[in-house]
Motif scaffolding. Structure first.
Motif, short mmCIF file in Angstrom:
data_model
loop_
_atom_site.label_atom_id
_atom_site.label_comp_id
_atom_site.label_asym_id
_atom_site.label_seq_id
_atom_site.Cartn_x
_atom_site.Cartn_y
_atom_site.Cartn_z
N LEU A 93 0.81 -1.25 -0.10
CA LEU A 93 -0.02 0.02 -0.18
C LEU A 93 0.75 1.20 -0.13
N MET A 94 2.06 1.18 0.66
CA MET A 94 2.92 2.36 0.51
C MET A 94 3.46 2.64 -0.85
N GLY A 95 3.83 1.47 -1.57
CA GLY A 95 4.17 1.63 -2.82
C GLY A 95 2.71 2.38 -3.81
N LEU A 100 0.76 7.39 -6.45
CA LEU A 100 -0.05 8.48 -6.30
C LEU A 100 0.46 9.70 -6.08
N THR A 101 1.50 9.75 -5.20
CA THR A 101 2.02 11.05 -4.92
C THR A 101 2.79 11.43 -5.99
N ALA A 102 3.62 10.59 -6.79
CA ALA A 102 4.38 11.07 -7.96
C ALA A 102 3.43 11.63 -9.17
N VAL A 103 2.47 10.94 -9.20
CA VAL A 103 1.61 11.64 -10.44
C VAL A 103 1.28 12.85 -9.89
N ILE A 156 11.15 10.96 -5.61
CA ILE A 156 10.13 10.79 -4.65
C ILE A 156 10.33 9.39 -4.19
N PHE A 157 10.76 8.31 -5.03
CA PHE A 157 11.11 7.17 -4.71
C PHE A 157 11.95 6.95 -3.41
N ALA A 158 13.06 7.84 -3.51
CA ALA A 158 14.17 8.04 -2.48
C ALA A 158 13.50 8.41 -1.17
N GLY A 159 12.81 9.51 -1.29
CA GLY A 159 12.02 10.10 -0.17
C GLY A 159 11.04 9.19 0.38
N PHE A 160 10.67 8.17 -0.03
CA PHE A 160 9.82 7.01 0.67
C PHE A 160 10.52 6.12 1.09
N MET A 161 11.57 5.79 0.51
CA MET A 161 12.66 4.75 1.08
C MET A 161 13.17 5.28 2.42
N TRP A 162 13.52 6.50 2.28
CA TRP A 162 14.01 7.18 3.82
C TRP A 162 13.04 7.22 4.80
N ARG A 163 11.73 7.45 4.32
CA ARG A 163 10.60 7.67 5.61
C ARG A 163 10.15 6.30 6.08
N TYR A 164 10.06 5.21 5.29
CA TYR A 164 9.70 4.01 5.63
C TYR A 164 10.63 2.86 5.84
N PHE A 165 12.12 2.94 5.48
CA PHE A 165 12.95 1.97 5.42
C PHE A 165 14.05 2.34 6.23
N GLY A 166 14.52 3.65 6.21
CA GLY A 166 15.59 4.15 6.80
C GLY A 166 16.81 4.52 5.72
N GLN A 167 17.89 4.92 6.52
CA GLN A 167 19.09 5.58 5.65
C GLN A 167 19.59 4.47 4.71
N LYS A 168 19.83 3.51 4.97
CA LYS A 168 20.53 2.51 4.03
C LYS A 168 19.66 2.27 2.81
N SER A 216 0.71 10.49 4.52
CA SER A 216 1.18 9.18 3.85
C SER A 216 0.64 8.21 5.00
N ASP A 217 0.68 8.24 6.06
CA ASP A 217 0.37 7.03 6.92
C ASP A 217 -1.02 7.03 7.00
N LYS A 218 -1.72 8.09 6.90
CA LYS A 218 -3.27 8.12 6.95
C LYS A 218 -3.93 7.67 5.37
N VAL A 219 -3.39 8.05 4.34
CA VAL A 219 -3.64 7.50 2.93
C VAL A 219 -3.33 5.95 2.92
N ILE A 220 -2.36 5.47 3.54
CA ILE A 220 -2.04 3.88 3.49
C ILE A 220 -3.09 3.36 4.54
N ALA A 221 -3.35 3.96 5.55
CA ALA A 221 -4.34 3.17 6.35
C ALA A 221 -5.90 3.36 5.61
N TRP A 222 -6.15 4.49 4.90
CA TRP A 222 -7.63 4.39 4.20
C TRP A 222 -7.37 3.42 3.11
N PHE A 223 -6.60 3.28 2.50
CA PHE A 223 -6.39 2.04 1.48
C PHE A 223 -6.44 0.74 2.04
#
Length: 234
Positions: A93-95, A100-103, A156-168, A216-223
């Motif tokens: 759902l995060m993906g 959606l954010t990218a569009v 945008i992909f890089a930003g989501f990776m940082w937010r949900y999976f961390g620095q690596k 983003s968390d709220k949209v994921i929860a809604w989905f």
């Protein structure tokens, strides 16, 4: 995620200042020298460096865009396989939210930035074009290259990776960005500033409102509540 308003505003100011530093000066100020210097350097290589010519031709083929999707998908799949079953649906759902954010950001960037600019290969004369040097399908020009949509998606992909999976994951995503965004600049389909001013300023002004707030968390929860499948506690 709590609303990190000071950081959001700081990133927004940086994004606006970056754009204005390019947009306001006559002939784009010092950015024009960078743009022309980068384009000239790589364009000259096309005529004298055959391996480089083939490299940019292949990496700007439409099929290679699929490789960027595979690279992003592989990174997400790696985290999905390591996640507990309860979190795997959340990653999917995060993906979806990321796409959606990218569009949305791409459409806003194309519509709100008062710029229409052809790529350097359509601006200069007497230059080398890969499509004329090789009989291979490749993208070496764009009638409206600002901001760079491909680079924007990768950032945008890089930003989501940082937010949900961390620095690596963020560092790997930045490497993916470099591998798949820079060939557009090397071939002349984008200016340097299409990516490092246009794409970046849109991401700096729009993405923080999604990732540094509960949005983003709220949209994921809604989905999760509305889409078919086994629901998880998100």
């Amino acid at each position: 995620m709590k609303i990190r308003l000071p950081l959001i505003l700081l990133l927004n100011v940086a994004g606006v200042a970056l754009f204005l530093s390019w947009f306001l000066p006559a002939n784009h100020g010092f950015w024009y020298a960078i743009d022309t210097g980068v384009f000239t350097f790589f364009n000259q290589q096309l005529a004298v460096n055959r391996p480089f010519l083939w490299f940019v031709a292949i990496t700007n083929n439409r099929a290679f865009d699929g490789c960027s999707l595979l690279a992003m998908g592989a990174l997400m799949l790696w985290h999905w396989r390591r996640a507990a079953p309860a979190q795997q649906r959340r990653i999917v759902l995060m993906g979806l939210v990321m796409l959606l954010t990218a569009v949305v950001l791409n459409q806003l960037g194309q519509r709100l930035l008062p710029v229409t600019r052809p790529s350097p290969t359509l601006t200069f004369t007497g230059i080398n074009r890969v499509s004329e040097l090789l009989s291979i399908s490749t993208k070496d020009a764009s009638t409206d290259s600002f901001p760079g949509d491909h680079g924007m998606m990768l950032l945008i992909f890089a930003g989501f990776m940082w937010r949900y999976f961390g620095q690596k994951a963020f560092a790997i995503a930045l490497l993916i960005f470099a591998v798949f965004a820079l060939p557009r600049m090397m071939i002349g389909a984008h200016w340097f500033t299409d990516i490092f001013v246009g794409s970046l300023c849109v991401v700096l002004t729009g993405l923080p409102w999604c990732l540094l707030t509960p949005v983003s968390d709220k949209v994921i929860a809604w989905f999760d509540r509305t889409l078919p499948g086994k629901k998880q506690t998100i």
